[in-house]
Design a protein around this motif. Structure first.
Motif, PDB file in Angstrom:
ATOM      1  N   GLU A   1       0.820  -1.212   0.000  1.00 35.24           N
ATOM      2  CA  GLU A   1       0.000   0.000   0.000  1.00 35.24           C
ATOM      3  C   GLU A   1       0.853   1.260   0.000  1.00 35.24           C
ATOM      4  OE1 GLU A   1      -3.390   0.382  -0.250  1.00 35.24           O
ATOM      5  OE2 GLU A   1      -3.284  -1.744  -0.762  1.00 35.24           O
TER       6      GLU A   1
ATOM      7  N   TYR B   1       3.881   1.558  -1.324  1.00 35.91           N
ATOM      8  CA  TYR B   1       4.426   1.733  -2.679  1.00 35.91           C
ATOM      9  C   TYR B   1       3.341   2.157  -3.676  1.00 35.91           C
ATOM     10  CZ  TYR B   1       9.068  -0.130  -1.643  1.00 35.91           C
ATOM     11  OH  TYR B   1      10.342  -0.287  -1.175  1.00 35.91           O
ATOM     12  N   ASP B   2       2.155   1.598  -3.503  1.00 41.26           N
ATOM     13  CA  ASP B   2       1.100   1.836  -4.493  1.00 41.26           C
ATOM     14  C   ASP B   2       0.395   3.165  -4.280  1.00 41.26           C
ATOM     15  OD1 ASP B   2      -0.577   1.139  -6.684  1.00 41.26           O
ATOM     16  OD2 ASP B   2      -2.121   0.531  -5.245  1.00 41.26           O
ATOM     17  N   ARG B   3       0.091   3.491  -3.021  1.00 42.81           N
ATOM     18  CA  ARG B   3      -0.728   4.672  -2.749  1.00 42.81           C
ATOM     19  C   ARG B   3       0.102   5.883  -2.302  1.00 42.81           C
ATOM     20  NH1 ARG B   3      -6.198   3.349  -2.354  1.00 42.81           N
ATOM     21  NH2 ARG B   3      -6.642   1.112  -2.270  1.00 42.81           N
TER      22      ARG B   3
ATOM     23  N   ILE C   1       3.497   6.520  -2.194  1.00 37.70           N
ATOM     24  CA  ILE C   1       4.554   7.026  -3.067  1.00 37.70           C
ATOM     25  C   ILE C   1       3.966   7.768  -4.262  1.00 37.70           C
ATOM     26  CG2 ILE C   1       6.484   6.367  -4.568  1.00 37.70           C
ATOM     27  CD1 ILE C   1       7.098   6.172  -1.602  1.00 37.70           C
ATOM     28  N   ASN C   2       2.895   7.217  -4.828  1.00 36.64           N
ATOM     29  CA  ASN C   2       2.289   7.858  -6.005  1.00 36.64           C
ATOM     30  C   ASN C   2       1.544   9.136  -5.640  1.00 36.64           C
ATOM     31  OD1 ASN C   2       3.261   5.913  -7.775  1.00 36.64           O
ATOM     32  ND2 ASN C   2       1.467   4.589  -7.482  1.00 36.64           N
ATOM     33  N   SER C   3       0.822   9.106  -4.527  1.00 35.46           N
ATOM     34  CA  SER C   3      -0.001  10.280  -4.159  1.00 35.46           C
ATOM     35  C   SER C   3       0.750  11.289  -3.303  1.00 35.46           C
ATOM     36  CB  SER C   3      -1.246   9.813  -3.384  1.00 35.46           C
ATOM     37  OG  SER C   3      -0.870   9.267  -2.133  1.00 35.46           O
ATOM     38  N   ARG C   4       1.856  10.822  -2.683  1.00 30.94           N
ATOM     39  CA  ARG C   4       2.631  11.652  -1.761  1.00 30.94           C
ATOM     40  C   ARG C   4       1.732  12.271  -0.678  1.00 30.94           C
ATOM     41  NH1 ARG C   4       7.693  12.391  -3.548  1.00 30.94           N
ATOM     42  NH2 ARG C   4       8.114  11.823  -5.724  1.00 30.94           N
ATOM     43  N   SER C   5       0.759  11.464  -0.225  1.00 29.84           N
ATOM     44  CA  SER C   5      -0.215  11.938   0.764  1.00 29.84           C
ATOM     45  C   SER C   5       0.221  11.526   2.171  1.00 29.84           C
ATOM     46  CB  SER C   5      -1.593  11.364   0.459  1.00 29.84           C
ATOM     47  OG  SER C   5      -2.495  11.649   1.511  1.00 29.84           O
TER      48      SER C   5
END
Length: 584
Positions: free
Chosen positions: A47, A49-51, A53-57
């Motif tokens: 999660e 890596y998937d969420r 890292i991509n969203s930087r949230s």
């Protein structure tokens, strides 16, 4: 039709475990949930890596951390609850079996069967095993199978790799069993033998110390201990090697699956992409975890299996007891009908065709040379040992089959070796039941012990130590005699009651015998001393396990005088009885 003993024993233990099945099922359910939660770090990593890292949230990361922390806490709670269920199962099994085991060991002691308090250690081993890491590993096996199925769903090829690892681990387990089980079993037997020898030495410490035997006894114990340690080391070497191999296979499993999944991903044959490589690697490692734990705990598995078998054997004695019906209070009419008997476990007859009878209030003195079978006959008369043929009846009922809890208060028995117990004088005299202080005082006065007791600081509440260690030999014998006559029994048997008594003790014994006669108590006295003859109504002469003479006292004494006359002139009553005793 009755079941064979072995079958009944297995049923006895199986019933104890059967009663714990609801707890085992609950523990298994919590094990599956807890095992699934072990995947939390892997899911968290995916999660992130998937969420994240991509969203930087940052919010997403914080929520994932909180969820992961909550799942970790839940996993620990599930582990704790599982442990509580297993502990409860172990304690309940112990509560179910411990009294039956005590009864079985008591019966084994009466029958002179080879059994010891090691059985209580075996019960503890079985109880502790129920909430051990080995059982936890067994409960995790269903989860391991679930993980294997998940690996197959990710990729059949990865599933084959995981399955091969499980097969290799199983082979290591089988090898561990074959190589260590016989050696560990032999080591356990050697450990028990060494412990029993040490206990015997400690029990006879005074004799060993006084005659300079300590070095020799210690050497023999050390030989047994060395044998145990050598066998244990041999088994540990094999088990350690196999455990190391098992851990190596587990460590390699994850890497092999990761490498295989990477190759499949490069070939476009792995659904889910790179994330599935990590999931498959983690699941593949979890497949082998319970097997690795079991192999590392195999010594404990073998120990508990040996303990279970020993308990099987001992508990069979508790299930062999036939039910008995309640009978009226006996009046003391004893009849011995052509009794033949051997020691339990032996086919060599010690008592051969003994027949005689005793009416309420009569006193019979049994005499005879050493090894004539007098003590064996005493055990038959008290219903301790069974007869191979014939019967010993008290008021017409088989005394061996009579429920001893019901019959015991109406009997009195003083064995040749007086056995007292840690407790007060009153407790020992009152047979550790409800204390009737008037009966305790009456018994003590009758055996000439009351003056001594009343001078003690705590009088009848004085503790006497283990086996009456704080008393002299004569005092111990008098306490045993007081216990035998406590509560006005209807049948009393005294085996060498005057062996440790002085002149005052002999007179007290005579007063006791006369008082028992006045109470219409049937009494049998086994003795080599003639001081008890004035209290006798009849004499029974036992030779080679057979009745050589039986009848009224004066008639038997006259026959003994006549038989002794050619060798002893003039023959008195004392010398005639001594001649009848032979070497004794």
């Amino acid at each position: 039709m009755s079941q064979p003993s072995a079958q009944r024993t297995a049923t006895l233990l199986a019933l104890g475990l059967e009663a714990q099945k609801p707890l085992f099922r609950k523990a298994a359910g919590f094990s599956i949930l807890s095992s699934l939660l072990l995947l939390t770090p892997t899911v968290f990593m995916l999660e992130v890596y998937d969420r994240v890292i991509n969203s930087r949230s940052t919010t997403t990361l914080l929520m994932l951390l909180l969820c992961t922390l909550g799942l970790f806490v839940l996993m620990e709670v599930l582990e704790l609850v599982r442990s509580m269920f297993l502990q409860l199962a172990g304690w309940q099994l112990d509560a179910t079996l411990r009294e039956k085991l005590h009864d079985a060991l008591f019966i084994a002691s009466l029958r002179q069967v080879d059994a010891s308090t090691q059985s209580f250690a075996d019960l503890k081993t079985l109880r502790d095993f129920i909430y051990s890491p080995a059982v936890n590993a067994m409960l995790d096996l269903p989860s391991s199978l679930l993980f294997l199925v998940l690996v197959f769903l990710i990729s059949p090829w990865l599933g084959v790799v995981a399955l091969l690892g499980a097969v290799v681990q199983t082979a290591i387990g089988v090898r561990t069993e074959k190589k260590t089980m016989p050696v560990l079993t032999e080591a356990n037997q050697a450990a028990i033998a060494a412990q029993s020898y040490a206990n015997g030495a400690l029990h006879n410490a005074q004799v060993i110390a006084s005659m300079g035997m300590k070095a020799n006894i210690t050497r023999r114990w050390s030989e047994r201990q060395r044998t145990f340690l050598a066998l244990q080391a041999q088994a540990s070497d094999v088990a350690g090697t196999n455990a190391a191999s098992s851990r190596f296979i587990q460590a390699m499993q994850g890497s092999l699956i990761l490498g295989a999944s990477c190759w499949l991903a490069m070939k476009g044959m792995l659904l889910g992409g790179g994330g599935m490589m990590i999931v498959a690697s983690t699941l593949g490692g979890r497949v082998l975890t319970p097997l690795v734990q079991l192999i590392s705990q195999w010594r404990q598995v073998v120990n508990v299996r040996d303990a279970y078998r020993r308990l099987d054997k001992v508990l069979a004695l508790a299930t062999d007891q036939p039910p008995s019906m309640s009978l009226p209070v006996p009046q003391g009419k004893l009849s011995v009908e052509t009794v033949v008997a051997a020691a339990p476990g032996s086919n060599v007859a010690i008592i051969r065709g003994v027949t005689f009878a005793l009416q309420p209030g009569e006193t019979v003195i049994i005499i005879g040379p050493s090894a004539a079978g007098k003590t064996t006959l005493a055990r038959l008369l008290m219903g301790i040992w069974p007869a191979a043929s014939g019967k010993v009846r008290l008021d017409g009922a088989d005394i061996h089959a009579w429920d001893k809890t019901e019959l015991g208060p109406h009997l009195g028995y003083l064995p040749q070796n007086v056995e007292l117990f840690d407790g007060t004088l009153a407790e020992n005299i009152a047979r550790f039941g409800d204390i009737n202080q008037d009966h305790v005082r009456t018994a003590a006065e009758l055996v000439g012990l009351s003056a001594f007791i009343e001078k003690l600081p705590d009088a009848y509440q004085t503790r006497i130590g283990e086996d009456g260690a704080f008393l002299s030999g004569g005092q111990r014998q008098r306490v045993g005699l007081a216990r035998a006559i406590y509560g006005n029994p209807h049948f009393v048997l005294l085996d060498e009651p005057n062996s440790s008594l002085d002149a005052a003790g002999e007179q007290a014994l005579m007063n006791t015998l006369l008082a028992l006669k006045a109470r219409k108590c049937s009494t049998i006295v086994i003795s080599h001393r003639t001081s008890v003859l004035p209290a006798a109504d009849k004499i029974l002469l036992l030779r080679d396990g057979q009745v050589a003479a039986f009848g009224p006292r004066d008639e038997i004494l006259e026959k003994l005088r006549q038989a002794a006359a050619p060798r002893v002139v003039p023959a008195t009553g004392d010398s005639a009885v001594q001649a009848a005793g032979g070497a004794a």
